[in-house]
Design an enzyme around this catalytic site. Sequence first.
Site, short mmCIF file in Angstrom:
data_model
loop_
_atom_site.label_atom_id
_atom_site.label_comp_id
_atom_site.label_asym_id
_atom_site.label_seq_id
_atom_site.Cartn_x
_atom_site.Cartn_y
_atom_site.Cartn_z
CG ASP A 51 15.66 -1.93 0.16
OD1 ASP A 51 16.81 -1.66 0.52
OD2 ASP A 51 15.13 -3.06 0.31
CE1 TYR A 56 14.30 -8.85 -0.38
CE2 TYR A 56 13.92 -6.64 -1.18
CZ TYR A 56 14.32 -7.48 -0.18
OH TYR A 56 14.73 -6.97 1.02
CE LYS A 85 18.14 -5.06 0.96
NZ LYS A 85 16.87 -5.03 0.26
CG HIS A 118 19.93 -9.78 1.46
ND1 HIS A 118 19.12 -9.88 0.36
CD2 HIS A 118 19.08 -9.55 2.48
CE1 HIS A 118 17.85 -9.72 0.71
NE2 HIS A 118 17.81 -9.52 2.00
CB SER A 167 21.59 -5.94 5.08
OG SER A 167 20.28 -6.18 5.53
CG ASN A 168 19.58 -8.80 8.04
OD1 ASN A 168 18.71 -8.36 8.78
ND2 ASN A 168 19.37 -9.01 6.74
CB ALA A 219 9.92 0.92 9.47
CB SER A 222 7.33 -7.53 9.11
OG SER A 222 6.35 -8.51 9.29
CE LYS A 271 4.51 -4.68 -0.29
NZ LYS A 271 3.19 -5.21 0.12
CB SER A 272 2.62 0.47 0.54
OG SER A 272 1.26 0.35 0.16
CE LYS A 276 -6.79 6.79 2.19
NZ LYS A 276 -5.76 7.09 3.17
CB ILE A 278 2.36 4.27 -2.44
CG1 ILE A 278 2.36 2.74 -2.55
CG2 ILE A 278 3.63 4.85 -3.06
CD1 ILE A 278 2.36 2.19 -3.99
P1 NAP Z 1 6.89 -2.99 6.09
O1 NAP Z 1 7.37 -1.83 5.32
O2 NAP Z 1 7.14 -3.04 7.55
O3 NAP Z 1 5.32 -3.20 5.96
C1 NAP Z 1 4.68 -3.55 4.83
C2 NAP Z 1 3.24 -3.91 5.15
O4 NAP Z 1 2.54 -2.79 5.69
C3 NAP Z 1 2.57 -4.31 3.87
O5 NAP Z 1 1.78 -5.42 4.13
C4 NAP Z 1 1.72 -3.09 3.51
O6 NAP Z 1 0.56 -3.50 2.84
C5 NAP Z 1 1.43 -2.48 4.87
N1 NAP Z 1 1.29 -1.02 4.84
C6 NAP Z 1 2.10 -0.14 4.22
N2 NAP Z 1 1.68 1.13 4.44
C7 NAP Z 1 0.58 1.05 5.21
C8 NAP Z 1 -0.31 2.01 5.75
N3 NAP Z 1 -0.13 3.30 5.55
N4 NAP Z 1 -1.34 1.56 6.51
C9 NAP Z 1 -1.54 0.23 6.71
N5 NAP Z 1 -0.73 -0.72 6.23
C10 NAP Z 1 0.33 -0.32 5.47
O7 NAP Z 1 7.42 -4.34 5.37
P2 NAP Z 1 8.69 -5.08 4.93
O8 NAP Z 1 8.43 -5.44 3.53
O9 NAP Z 1 8.99 -6.12 5.94
O10 NAP Z 1 9.92 -4.06 4.99
C11 NAP Z 1 10.08 -2.99 4.06
C12 NAP Z 1 11.17 -3.26 3.04
O11 NAP Z 1 12.41 -3.47 3.69
C13 NAP Z 1 10.99 -4.52 2.19
O12 NAP Z 1 9.99 -4.36 1.20
C14 NAP Z 1 12.39 -4.68 1.67
O13 NAP Z 1 12.62 -3.76 0.63
C15 NAP Z 1 13.21 -4.34 2.92
N6 NAP Z 1 13.55 -5.52 3.75
C16 NAP Z 1 14.87 -5.87 3.85
C17 NAP Z 1 15.24 -6.99 4.59
C18 NAP Z 1 16.69 -7.36 4.71
O14 NAP Z 1 16.99 -8.50 5.11
N7 NAP Z 1 17.61 -6.48 4.41
C19 NAP Z 1 14.27 -7.77 5.23
C20 NAP Z 1 12.93 -7.38 5.11
C21 NAP Z 1 12.60 -6.25 4.39
P3 NAP Z 1 0.15 -2.83 1.42
O15 NAP Z 1 1.17 -3.25 0.41
O16 NAP Z 1 -1.20 -3.37 1.14
O17 NAP Z 1 0.13 -1.34 1.66
#
Ligand code: NAP
Length: 324
Positions: A51, A56, A85, A118, A167-168, A219, A222, A271-272, A276, A278
């Site tokens: 994604d 981005y 997007k 988006h 989205s949104n 999920a 954030s 996202k990561s 580890k 990932i």
């Molecule tokens: P997320 O997936 O909720 O969380 C990412 C955070 O969690 C990062 O800081 C990551 O750090 C940490 N993390 C990941 N795996 C972990 C684990 N096993 N244990 C502990 N911490 C962990 O974040 P998000 O970026 O908000 O959302 C995911 C994706 O959704 C985005 O990257 C983007 O592609 C998409 N998104 C879309 C929209 C939209 O408007 N459509 C908005 C927001 C996001 P590390 O990197 O250090 O692991």
Amino acid sequence: MDFHKDTSMEMNDGHRIPVVGFGTYAPDTVPKSKCEEAVKVALEVGYRHIDSAYFYNNEEEVGRAIREKIADGTVKREDIFYTGKLWSTFCAPERVQSALEKSLKKLKFDYIDLYIIHTPMALKPGDDLLPVDENGEVIFDNVDLRATWEAMEACKDAGLVKSIGVSNFNRRQLEMILNKPGLKYKPVCNQVECHPYFNQRKLLEFCKSKNIILVAYSALGSHRDEKWVDQSTPLLLEDPVLNGLAKKYNQSPAHVALRYQLQRGVVVLAKSFTRKHIEDNFKVFDFQLTEEDMKAIDSLNQNLRYDPFQKCLAHPEYPFADEY
Ligand code: NAP
């Protein structure tokens, strides 16, 4: 559907979407090379759904990572499910296809698997991703989202994208598209913030009733980018209930948060950029939460939106003022 085994779901246009996607957003302070490296690791680990977004500013790196993993034989292009997007400065219908072509050029792809609007909040067209006036206020644009949708349909007909979605969007905005006279294609998905503190129960029910897949972002609680997220909000992965369940199954709280979505029929993004995490996050197919566990996680809901798009509260299409 038994999510114990199924790693993809059929969308309303007949294409399939892998149920676990890899998120690539990171704040500008993070070097883009980290994103490129992470996408390569993700593909090696087995993720097939990636994604990203024009917004981005990482499409070149993401495209390069994917092409490198195709070149070395790890994956084939047809096995990849790439989501792109349409950014909000391109919502005017005459700008939609050129926005998509810009993304394709950066990615060096012939097509995108899933292209989504988006946000429903059109912004002033131009080179700035977030156009602001002399007072620093974001400058909005007035675009009929139904016209944007027709331009998205034309991109699908032109073979530039396989599937189209949004989205949104809130329920009213989804209905506006669904009820559009002459609708050719329904949105296949609505990608929204969704996690145990904001479980989107009503929007999920509505989407399911229309055969639209809900894709969960943030999920894991954030990115907590201070530009968008209030730093005083609770950390999802420190939640005692999620940690208790993680202990019970000898998994991590992240696994529990991801598994929760799969078992309620939601496609989930994680996202990561940490190897580890990932690797770990992809191991969500080897355990199952009970109905009671699911109820316990449901009860954590507190309608906490980590990113309420604060800068766009005054937009006429601001989606989050409605109940859902
Ligand atoms: P997320 O997936 O909720 O969380 C990412 C955070 O969690 C990062 O800081 C990551 O750090 C940490 N993390 C990941 N795996 C972990 C684990 N096993 N244990 C502990 N911490 C962990 O974040 P998000 O970026 O908000 O959302 C995911 C994706 O959704 C985005 O990257 C983007 O592609 C998409 N998104 C879309 C929209 C939209 O408007 N459509 C908005 C927001 C996001 P590390 O990197 O250090 O692991």
